[in-house]
Write an enzyme that holds these catalytic residues in place. Sequence first.
Site, mmCIF file in Angstrom:
data_model
loop_
_atom_site.group_PDB
_atom_site.id
_atom_site.type_symbol
_atom_site.label_atom_id
_atom_site.label_comp_id
_atom_site.label_asym_id
_atom_site.label_seq_id
_atom_site.Cartn_x
_atom_site.Cartn_y
_atom_site.Cartn_z
ATOM 1 N N ASP A 1 3.363 -4.937 -5.569
ATOM 2 C CA ASP A 1 3.771 -6.252 -5.068
ATOM 3 C C ASP A 1 5.286 -6.341 -4.933
ATOM 4 O O ASP A 1 5.808 -6.866 -3.942
ATOM 5 C CB ASP A 1 3.273 -7.354 -6.013
ATOM 6 C CG ASP A 1 1.789 -7.651 -5.839
ATOM 7 O OD1 ASP A 1 1.218 -7.244 -4.804
ATOM 8 O OD2 ASP A 1 1.204 -8.287 -6.733
ATOM 9 N N GLU B 1 0.826 -1.210 0.000
ATOM 10 C CA GLU B 1 0.000 0.000 0.000
ATOM 11 C C GLU B 1 0.857 1.256 0.000
ATOM 12 O O GLU B 1 0.516 2.247 -0.660
ATOM 13 C CB GLU B 1 -0.957 -0.010 1.195
ATOM 14 C CG GLU B 1 -1.929 -1.181 1.239
ATOM 15 C CD GLU B 1 -2.783 -1.310 -0.011
ATOM 16 O OE1 GLU B 1 -2.886 -0.331 -0.782
ATOM 17 O OE2 GLU B 1 -3.341 -2.397 -0.237
#
Length: 692
Positions: free
Chosen positions: A589, A525
């Site tokens: 990711d 995030e």
Amino acid sequence: MRIYKQTFVIGLFLLISGACQKKQPEDTPVRTSFFDKSGMDTTVLPGNDFFSYANGNWVKKTQIPANQIAWGAVRQLMYDNQLKTRTILEQSAQADDKSDNVEQLVGNFYASGMDTVTINKRGFDPARTELASIAAITDYRQLVSHLVTDESDITAIWTAPSAFIGYYVGADDRQSSINRINFQQAGLSLPEKGYYTRTDEATKKIRLAFLTYVTNLFSLTGIAPAIARAKAEAILAFETKLAQAHKEQADLRDPVANYTKLAVADLTRQMPHLNWRSLLNGMGLQRVDTVLMAQPGYYQALDKLLPVTPIDLLKDRLVLDWLDYHAPLLSKAFEQASFNFNGRILLGQPQLSERWKRVSIQTDEELGDALGQLWVKKYFPAEAKERMLTLVNNIQTVYRIRIEKLDWMAPETKAVALTKLDRFTKKIGYPDQWNDYAGVVIKRDDYFGNVQRTRRYRTKSNLAKINQPVDRAEWGMTPPTVNAYANPWNNEIVFPAGILQFPLFDKDADDAINYGSIGVVIGHEMTHLFDDQGRQYDASGNMRDWWTKRDAERFTAKSQTVVNQYNNYTVLDKLTINGRLTLGENLADLGGVTLAYQAFKLTRQGSSASGQGTEKIDGFTPDQRFFLGLAQVWRMKVRDEAQRARLLTDPHSPGKFRVNGPLTNFAPFYRAFNVKPGQKLYKPEGDQITIW
């Protein structure tokens, strides 16, 4: 997972901390094992397919439940949370009228949704007023007015994917302190424009099924099947024309290209048939003189189509939109028709989920703050927020160190990046202030009416925000949600209470497992605030170019290597991942595993200096457990139909490639599992992609 302009992409979830709770809720069993060793397939070389090495036996043994489109760690947690929610709702539904108002709201709402006898008895009655209103329309001008009125005491277009007009209310990208209304492309019943034009057998099957679905819906209203079929075919042909004006899914990810600010007077001159001044007035926005339009090309095409399209066809499209959106709230026949297409055909789900699950989800959607108050009180103790904040701060510190050491970014760009990193907001668990739903009436015997009243309340609340200061304390997800998001125009990362549980986090798990699971999501995030979209927003959440030309070129070149890598992953037969569509999530990711691993190395278990850096648990070193924890979180089996839809619309890569993809670029993984040249995940050091 990122939130852009109140558009949520479900699929990322998670977050972590070192110890999330000092004591567990009394109905939560004590856990002693934190990695499913039995799910591994050790016949697979980690360097060939780490996802299968970590999860292969689980994949072989696991059957997707008939009422699910997929199953895995996150889906299991969603189900566990639903069980907790069910307990709250059933207890609330049994509470007397002297109990807490919050409990009354959710209890009565849930009870109304479970009262299938009353719902089925009413059958089609809730739709009659709206359909009569549509039937009275005589030309396209009246139709446009109808789109933004609430004459039937239902809901305005904020809460529904309007037949022709879509919008949201949120921060102005270039002036993030002010809310604006932003109009977006709409008008399609199928997931995206390619469903109307592709000629592969799977897509043609969906179009035929769509015709059957529309025919069934119209037939349920009393229209003869042959006439209903003709209406369905005309609607599909009309939507195919609208689809030509839609942007591709990947093109929607460019915030600059999807930002246009227009004066209402100019908008009316450009698209006179839509009569924007009258349209806004009908929404109660007489004082709004400026709007944002994300995809003006769609509205230009709509403006040309409206006056030349038969009014009966336009009215049929309105009827379809209303029935499709409201079918789950009507009698069993409508609900089943909706599931047969939207669940079974589009996503491959064999069976409709249990009633209590569907009503629980609806309760959370309509009264999320009320349910959330009860949920966190029972399942998320206050100390969890403090513990979580510590972990977020640790990974933030690592991110600062990494930005300072970047060899491809100039000092002036770094300075702004570090300011943005230092100033982002961390929201954990639940909001500081709850929505009280003042004035919303919830009746135990009126499920349809309850949903309409909550939606109308939400519509009114959101329209009232236009041209007002942004409330940065607001949340875009409810506390029980198993997900997380980054919001660049608020410069924030948000982690609802629902995700802070095993397998994403457990207070008793070793740091390797926790950092490899929720820690990776925290890093994910944070990275979103600096991915190909997030990097275009500054510390205040304003979209502006704060990069040097050289740095932007370097970032773009590095990002293109990620696009190229994922473009080469085949998922179903000849279908491949769309590297452009998934770029932001793939960057996040890669950043997530990078940040979480470096933060893990600062713990006692991860540090070689502590003497614990090589201590094995269950036969695995701390570094190995870190990567196994990551792989376990993303274990997932997905039905082919759902996977196909996701490849076309979901900005997240499939679970296997959320594991293998980043790890091919991560040298510590190579060392942990002795990845060698010749193995499928191996890349020479010079080819490994490092960005943040």
